[in-house]
Design a protein around this motif. Structure first.
Motif, short mmCIF file in Angstrom:
data_model
loop_
_atom_site.label_atom_id
_atom_site.label_comp_id
_atom_site.label_asym_id
_atom_site.label_seq_id
_atom_site.Cartn_x
_atom_site.Cartn_y
_atom_site.Cartn_z
N PHE A 147 86.79 13.87 -22.81
CA PHE A 147 87.39 13.85 -24.14
C PHE A 147 88.90 13.77 -23.99
O PHE A 147 89.48 14.42 -23.12
CB PHE A 147 87.05 15.11 -24.92
CG PHE A 147 85.57 15.32 -25.17
CD1 PHE A 147 84.64 14.33 -24.94
CD2 PHE A 147 85.12 16.53 -25.64
CE1 PHE A 147 83.29 14.53 -25.18
CE2 PHE A 147 83.77 16.76 -25.89
CZ PHE A 147 82.86 15.76 -25.65
N ARG A 148 89.54 13.00 -24.86
CA ARG A 148 90.99 12.86 -24.79
C ARG A 148 91.70 13.21 -26.08
O ARG A 148 92.91 13.39 -26.09
CB ARG A 148 91.35 11.44 -24.35
CG ARG A 148 91.05 11.27 -22.85
CD ARG A 148 91.00 9.86 -22.44
NE ARG A 148 89.68 9.37 -22.85
CZ ARG A 148 89.34 8.10 -22.86
NH1 ARG A 148 90.19 7.20 -22.52
NH2 ARG A 148 88.14 7.74 -23.22
N VAL A 149 90.96 13.27 -27.19
CA VAL A 149 91.59 13.62 -28.47
C VAL A 149 90.74 14.67 -29.19
O VAL A 149 89.53 14.79 -28.96
CB VAL A 149 91.80 12.38 -29.39
CG1 VAL A 149 92.79 11.41 -28.76
CG2 VAL A 149 90.49 11.68 -29.70
N LEU A 150 91.37 15.44 -30.07
CA LEU A 150 90.71 16.53 -30.79
C LEU A 150 89.48 16.04 -31.55
O LEU A 150 88.47 16.75 -31.62
CB LEU A 150 91.72 17.19 -31.74
CG LEU A 150 91.25 18.43 -32.48
CD1 LEU A 150 90.93 19.56 -31.50
CD2 LEU A 150 92.29 18.88 -33.47
N GLN A 151 89.54 14.84 -32.11
CA GLN A 151 88.41 14.32 -32.89
C GLN A 151 87.14 14.17 -32.05
O GLN A 151 86.04 14.31 -32.56
CB GLN A 151 88.77 12.97 -33.51
CG GLN A 151 89.79 13.10 -34.63
CD GLN A 151 90.80 11.98 -34.57
OE1 GLN A 151 91.44 11.77 -33.56
NE2 GLN A 151 90.96 11.28 -35.67
N GLN A 152 87.29 13.91 -30.74
CA GLN A 152 86.12 13.82 -29.89
C GLN A 152 85.45 15.18 -29.73
O GLN A 152 84.22 15.28 -29.69
CB GLN A 152 86.49 13.25 -28.51
CG GLN A 152 86.81 11.77 -28.55
CD GLN A 152 87.20 11.27 -27.19
OE1 GLN A 152 88.20 11.70 -26.62
NE2 GLN A 152 86.40 10.35 -26.66
N TYR A 153 86.26 16.23 -29.64
CA TYR A 153 85.70 17.58 -29.58
C TYR A 153 84.97 17.89 -30.89
O TYR A 153 83.84 18.37 -30.88
CB TYR A 153 86.81 18.62 -29.36
CG TYR A 153 87.31 18.70 -27.94
CD1 TYR A 153 86.72 19.56 -27.03
CD2 TYR A 153 88.39 17.93 -27.51
CE1 TYR A 153 87.17 19.66 -25.72
CE2 TYR A 153 88.86 18.02 -26.21
CZ TYR A 153 88.25 18.88 -25.32
OH TYR A 153 88.70 18.97 -24.03
N THR A 154 85.60 17.62 -32.01
CA THR A 154 85.02 17.91 -33.32
C THR A 154 83.71 17.17 -33.50
O THR A 154 82.73 17.73 -33.99
CB THR A 154 86.02 17.52 -34.43
OG1 THR A 154 87.25 18.22 -34.21
CG2 THR A 154 85.48 17.88 -35.80
#
Length: 160
Positions: A82-89
């Motif tokens: 994952f590279r951005v917060l949206q991928q975690y979300t």
């Protein structure tokens, strides 16, 4: 040299028009003007047509006479961290593997919560509990800040 900001603006312009929950994971431009744009989506997967549409908007708004370039637009791969917060979300509720910076420690569990500071991970394991003969299921929660995390990847499983 092509400007990353221009590429980003052209990609976002088309992403907003498509209105499918797409977001940019990464944009890279090499010294030889090889542009690579990676997309993901808040739900489901990125369709090939979405990549083509974003690619066309970028390509048609850049002048090849002024500067030649190579362009590829793709979805963020399942095997990549994952590279951005949206991928975690997007992956709340899914099993992930978190590799920590300290001591190269790895924790695998279900992603329970994400905010701008970090994540909450829930692990489940069978362990011997003092005073019990049989192993019992033990559930633990871990909080990690993004500063502690080296990388996070989705755990790919074919079991249901």
């Amino acid at each position: 040299m092509l400007k990353k900001k221009v590429i980003e603006e052209l990609a976002i312009e088309r992403i907003n028009e498509l209105d499918k929950g797409l977001f940019i994971v990464e944009i890279s431009i090499s010294s030889k003007n090889v542009i690579h744009v990676e997309l993901d989506t808040e739900e489901g997967h990125v369709a090939i047509n979405d990549c083509v549409s974003v690619s066309r908007n970028i390509e048609h708004n850049l002048d090849r006479e002024e500067q030649d370039f190579e362009l590829s637009v793709s979805s963020a791969g399942l095997d990549k961290p994952f590279r951005v917060l949206q991928q975690y979300t997007k992956n709340i509720g899914n099993e992930v593997k978190v590799q920590l910076k300290e001591k190269n420690n790895t924790v695998e569990g279900v992603l329970k919560h994400v905010d701008e500071n970090g994540i909450k991970l829930e692990t489940t394991s069978k362990e011997r509990v003092e005073g019990k003969k049989k192993k019992e299921i033990v559930v633990r929660e871990y909080d990690f800040t993004f500063e502690e995390i080296k990388e996070t990847k989705i755990v790919i499983s074919f079991k249901k």
